[in-house]
Design a protein around this motif. Structure first.
Motif, PDB file in Angstrom:
ATOM      1  N   ALA A 132      -1.521   9.223 -15.691  1.00 46.17           N
ATOM      2  CA  ALA A 132      -0.742   9.522 -14.488  1.00 46.17           C
ATOM      3  C   ALA A 132      -1.648   9.597 -13.266  1.00 46.17           C
ATOM      4  CB  ALA A 132       0.020  10.835 -14.665  1.00 46.17           C
ATOM      5  N   GLY A 133      -2.786  10.273 -13.398  1.00 45.53           N
ATOM      6  CA  GLY A 133      -3.692  10.436 -12.265  1.00 45.53           C
ATOM      7  C   GLY A 133      -4.270   9.127 -11.780  1.00 45.53           C
ATOM      8  N   ALA A 134      -4.743   8.293 -12.717  1.00 44.86           N
ATOM      9  CA  ALA A 134      -5.381   7.036 -12.340  1.00 44.86           C
ATOM     10  C   ALA A 134      -4.380   6.057 -11.750  1.00 44.86           C
ATOM     11  CB  ALA A 134      -6.081   6.419 -13.547  1.00 44.86           C
ATOM     12  N   SER A 135      -3.199   5.971 -12.346  1.00 46.86           N
ATOM     13  CA  SER A 135      -2.203   5.027 -11.835  1.00 46.86           C
ATOM     14  C   SER A 135      -1.685   5.467 -10.470  1.00 46.86           C
ATOM     15  CB  SER A 135      -1.054   4.867 -12.835  1.00 46.86           C
ATOM     16  OG  SER A 135      -0.430   6.103 -13.112  1.00 46.86           O
ATOM     17  N   ALA A 136      -1.495   6.778 -10.276  1.00 48.54           N
ATOM     18  CA  ALA A 136      -1.059   7.279  -8.971  1.00 48.54           C
ATOM     19  C   ALA A 136      -2.128   7.037  -7.911  1.00 48.54           C
ATOM     20  CB  ALA A 136      -0.720   8.761  -9.053  1.00 48.54           C
ATOM     21  N   ALA A 137      -3.384   7.268  -8.268  1.00 53.25           N
ATOM     22  CA  ALA A 137      -4.476   7.036  -7.319  1.00 53.25           C
ATOM     23  C   ALA A 137      -4.552   5.565  -6.941  1.00 53.25           C
ATOM     24  CB  ALA A 137      -5.802   7.505  -7.919  1.00 53.25           C
ATOM     25  N   GLY A 138      -4.429   4.687  -7.935  1.00 57.09           N
ATOM     26  CA  GLY A 138      -4.463   3.261  -7.656  1.00 57.09           C
ATOM     27  C   GLY A 138      -3.351   2.839  -6.720  1.00 57.09           C
TER      28      GLY A 138
END
Length: 422
Positions: free
Chosen positions: A121-127
């Motif tokens: 969730a964190g990585a995809s949201a940041a991307g």
């Protein structure tokens, strides 16, 4: 005398504006969250006490954490006037690349424990938001899987140096092979801090089913359903997973690491190199002399040495000493976009959010992380417009005064509570 009349039914109907009811309960609760504290309260309601307290708590008396949050509240802004701020540019350059906002997601351990989507969730949201994501050595998603969900975004890797050096060397090689552009060499964790909330809660990895945890789970069945019906919770980079947080850290971390280890890891890493956990001006200057790309002023969110220096208080002096030689990143205590703006004004090049990100994750998974980023982004833009600056580069010390409750020598500064460090 005011002339009165009977209410006009048509005028009453014009005033009756009913908002369409949102059927999606997750979207409904996230839309109602206007601040990071709102997300924190949702997270607290939805997450078992042990997992929530692991995120929310800090070391011993939690003094460092409380001081770090308070230091941002003790800020006075000084807006300019009559500047065109119909458009503000929040983009910034950091560690050789661009970020759409002047903040990224900090490395956090055991992330899938907070909510099962975890680092995905964190990585995809940041991307999606165009900001960097940092994966922790103690992350619960692999280096390669984070890259898969954020293939075009900026991925950073935070490294703990292990007793078994080959483990650390292997992680460095994997992160480089996966295309991570920056390595965060962490220097503030020779041993685990005394996180008393975890001890009192009997917090362990993986969570243990005890009468206390079962009782606490009754009003939060969704969390346990997610936990019990998804992939086993374990570290993606370490094979050992059983025990309390302190036991795991103390068994893995090496209190003997020194500057030779820093030099060895730095030789292995092909990208940008940052040192995380710097807490004195002297150490910042030494690292700048060694030519590192960035230092991260951090007291580990108050989770290691309690009563450690507050990064935001340390920032102006560090910026004066080394700001032209090395990029400065700051974390710990950030709960509002205004905190980020104040940090940039006092000399930081970039900021990292940890708890704010995790509160969003616990409140609503990927959608909750999106909401965290949106809240902070809106606050940054609004603060910049009210300060009447149109770009991050325009922010400078004249925009901020740090209001001091205590002077640096520890004496109550009652005679001069306003200390302008510009």
């Amino acid at each position: 005398m005011v002339k009165r009349q009977l209410p006009n039914p048509s005028e009453i109907l014009e005033l009756m504006k009913f908002k369409k009811f949102e059927l999606n309960s997750r979207k409904r609760r996230l839309d109602a969250a206007l601040t990071i504290e709102d997300l924190r309260q949702i997270a607290k309601r939805r997450t078992p006490a042990a997992a929530f307290d692991y995120t929310d708590g800090a070391a011993e008396g939690e003094i460092s954490m409380e001081r770090s949050v308070q230091s941002f509240q003790d800020v006075e802004f000084h807006p300019s006037i009559l500047n065109d701020v119909s458009h503000v540019d929040t983009t910034t350059q950091i560690l050789g690349g661009s970020s759409a906002m002047p903040f990224g997601i900090a490395p956090t351990g055991f992330t899938r424990l907070m909510q099962t989507e975890g680092e995905i969730a964190g990585a995809s949201a940041a991307g999606a938001a165009g900001i960097p994501f940092t994966l922790s050595t103690l992350g619960t998603t692999s280096i390669e899987d984070v890259k898969k969900v954020n293939p075009e975004g900026r991925n950073w890797f935070q490294l703990y140096v292990m007793r078994e050096r080959e483990i650390s060397y292997g992680l460095v090689e994997r992160a480089a092979a996966a295309g991570y552009d920056t390595l965060f060499f962490t220097v503030d964790t020779p041993i685990a801090g005394a996180r008393l909330r975890d001890t009192r809660n009997g917090f362990a990895i993986p969570p243990q089913l005890t009468p206390k945890t079962i009782l606490n789970a009754i009003p939060r069945p969704w969390w346990w359903w997610d936990f019990l019906t998804t992939q086993k919770l374990e570290f993606a980079s370490l094979s050992e997973t059983g025990g309390t947080v302190g036991e795991l850290l103390n068994s893995a971390m090496d209190p003997s690491i020194d500057f030779d280890d820093l030099a060895e890891i730095r030789k292995m890493w092909p990208g940008k190199f940052a040192v995380k956990g710097v807490q004195t001006v002297a150490d910042a200057k030494k690292l700048a002399d060694l030519g590192v790309d960035s230092i991260v002023l951090s007291n580990h969110g108050g989770r290691q040495l309690d009563r450690a220096p507050v990064p935001f208080e340390l920032l102006p002096e560090v910026a004066r000493e080394i700001g032209k030689d090395v990029e400065i990143i700051i974390d710990t205590g950030i709960r509002n976009g205004a905190d980020i703006v104040a940090s940039l004004a006092l000399g930081a090049d970039f900021t990292l959010i940890g708890r704010a990100y995790l509160f969003g994750l616990m409140a609503g998974g990927r959608a909750g992380v999106d909401r965290t980023i949106a809240i902070l982004s809106e606050q940054i833009e609004r603060t910049m417009k009210l300060l009447q600056v149109s770009s991050v580069a325009e922010l400078n010390p004249s925009h901020v005064t740090q209001l001091r409750r205590f002077s640096r020598d520890g004496q109550l500064d009652g005679a001069n509570p306003r200390t302008d460090l510009s």
